[in-house]
Design a protein around this motif. Structure first.
Motif, PDB file in Angstrom:
ATOM      1  N   GLY A   1       0.788  -1.231   0.000  1.00 32.01           N
ATOM      2  CA  GLY A   1       0.000   0.000   0.000  1.00 32.01           C
ATOM      3  C   GLY A   1       0.817   1.276   0.000  1.00 32.01           C
ATOM      4  O   GLY A   1       0.270   2.373   0.044  1.00 32.01           O
ATOM      5  N   ARG A   2       2.123   1.164  -0.055  1.00 31.57           N
ATOM      6  CA  ARG A   2       2.987   2.346  -0.128  1.00 31.57           C
ATOM      7  C   ARG A   2       3.444   2.516  -1.575  1.00 31.57           C
ATOM      8  O   ARG A   2       3.014   1.772  -2.447  1.00 31.57           O
ATOM      9  N   PHE A   3       4.314   3.493  -1.826  1.00 34.51           N
ATOM     10  CA  PHE A   3       4.725   3.795  -3.195  1.00 34.51           C
ATOM     11  C   PHE A   3       6.236   3.732  -3.344  1.00 34.51           C
ATOM     12  O   PHE A   3       6.976   4.215  -2.490  1.00 34.51           O
ATOM     13  N   ALA A   4       6.691   3.132  -4.439  1.00 34.79           N
ATOM     14  CA  ALA A   4       8.107   3.055  -4.789  1.00 34.79           C
ATOM     15  C   ALA A   4       8.423   4.153  -5.798  1.00 34.79           C
ATOM     16  O   ALA A   4       7.582   4.503  -6.631  1.00 34.79           O
ATOM     17  N   ALA A   5       9.627   4.697  -5.712  1.00 35.27           N
ATOM     18  CA  ALA A   5      10.045   5.793  -6.586  1.00 35.27           C
ATOM     19  C   ALA A   5      11.062   5.311  -7.609  1.00 35.27           C
ATOM     20  O   ALA A   5      11.887   4.444  -7.329  1.00 35.27           O
ATOM     21  N   SER A   6      11.003   5.897  -8.801  1.00 31.18           N
ATOM     22  CA  SER A   6      12.026   5.664  -9.820  1.00 31.18           C
ATOM     23  C   SER A   6      12.207   6.934 -10.624  1.00 31.18           C
ATOM     24  O   SER A   6      11.382   7.852 -10.578  1.00 31.18           O
ATOM     25  N   LEU A   7      13.305   6.990 -11.358  1.00 30.44           N
ATOM     26  CA  LEU A   7      13.641   8.184 -12.120  1.00 30.44           C
ATOM     27  C   LEU A   7      14.338   7.790 -13.410  1.00 30.44           C
ATOM     28  O   LEU A   7      15.234   6.951 -13.410  1.00 30.44           O
ATOM     29  N   SER A   8      13.930   8.402 -14.505  1.00 29.96           N
ATOM     30  CA  SER A   8      14.605   8.255 -15.784  1.00 29.96           C
ATOM     31  C   SER A   8      15.364   9.553 -16.058  1.00 29.96           C
ATOM     32  O   SER A   8      14.805  10.640 -15.917  1.00 29.96           O
ATOM     33  N   ILE A   9      16.639   9.428 -16.416  1.00 23.16           N
ATOM     34  CA  ILE A   9      17.439  10.580 -16.854  1.00 23.16           C
ATOM     35  C   ILE A   9      17.834  10.308 -18.294  1.00 23.16           C
ATOM     36  O   ILE A   9      18.568   9.373 -18.580  1.00 23.16           O
TER      37      ILE A   9
ATOM     38  N   ARG B   1      16.018   3.114  -9.578  1.00 27.65           N
ATOM     39  CA  ARG B   1      14.943   2.694  -8.677  1.00 27.65           C
ATOM     40  C   ARG B   1      15.462   2.877  -7.263  1.00 27.65           C
ATOM     41  O   ARG B   1      16.589   2.471  -6.966  1.00 27.65           O
ATOM     42  N   PHE B   2      14.641   3.446  -6.402  1.00 22.24           N
ATOM     43  CA  PHE B   2      15.075   3.795  -5.058  1.00 22.24           C
ATOM     44  C   PHE B   2      14.464   2.863  -4.018  1.00 22.24           C
ATOM     45  O   PHE B   2      13.356   2.371  -4.184  1.00 22.24           O
ATOM     46  N   VAL B   3      15.206   2.635  -2.939  1.00 23.83           N
ATOM     47  CA  VAL B   3      14.827   1.683  -1.905  1.00 23.83           C
ATOM     48  C   VAL B   3      13.696   2.190  -0.997  1.00 23.83           C
ATOM     49  O   VAL B   3      12.786   1.425  -0.699  1.00 23.83           O
ATOM     50  N   PRO B   4      13.715   3.432  -0.507  1.00 32.34           N
ATOM     51  CA  PRO B   4      12.667   3.827   0.443  1.00 32.34           C
ATOM     52  C   PRO B   4      11.269   3.733  -0.178  1.00 32.34           C
ATOM     53  O   PRO B   4      11.105   3.923  -1.386  1.00 32.34           O
ATOM     54  N   LEU B   5      10.288   3.455   0.657  1.00 36.48           N
ATOM     55  CA  LEU B   5       8.884   3.470   0.234  1.00 36.48           C
ATOM     56  C   LEU B   5       8.215   4.694   0.848  1.00 36.48           C
ATOM     57  O   LEU B   5       8.631   5.168   1.908  1.00 36.48           O
ATOM     58  N   PHE B   6       7.171   5.203   0.195  1.00 36.33           N
ATOM     59  CA  PHE B   6       6.556   6.463   0.583  1.00 36.33           C
ATOM     60  C   PHE B   6       5.053   6.308   0.769  1.00 36.33           C
ATOM     61  O   PHE B   6       4.434   5.463   0.128  1.00 36.33           O
ATOM     62  N   PRO B   7       4.467   7.163   1.611  1.00 35.36           N
ATOM     63  CA  PRO B   7       3.029   7.058   1.873  1.00 35.36           C
ATOM     64  C   PRO B   7       2.159   7.525   0.711  1.00 35.36           C
ATOM     65  O   PRO B   7       1.008   7.099   0.595  1.00 35.36           O
TER      66      PRO B   7
END
Length: 68
Positions: free
Chosen positions: A16-24, A38-44
């Motif tokens: 139920g949390r969100f994973a972050a990623s980024l394209s450069i 792709r980043f390790v922390p999860l977000f609300p």
């Protein structure tokens, strides 16, 4: 951001949390390069995940010498 295009994104996880990623992306045409992080922390929230990805990308671009 100059010669780079930053595209943050987020996706929901099973918990139920969100994973972050980024394209450069850099370059043009057949010389285009795209790095995806792709980043390790999860977000609300999705917004928090995307903001984290953008902040990380801006930090990466402000390094004195970018890796090839």
């Amino acid at each position: 951001m100059g010669r780079f295009v930053l595209s943050p994104s987020s996706r929901p996880t099973d918990c139920g949390r969100f994973a972050a990623s980024l394209s450069i992306r850099s370059g043009h045409g057949s010389e285009t390069h795209d790095r995806v992080f792709r980043f390790v922390p999860l977000f609300p929230t999705s917004e928090a995940a995307s903001q984290y990805a953008m902040d990380q990308g801006l930090g990466y671009l402000h390094q004195p010498a970018l890796p090839a």
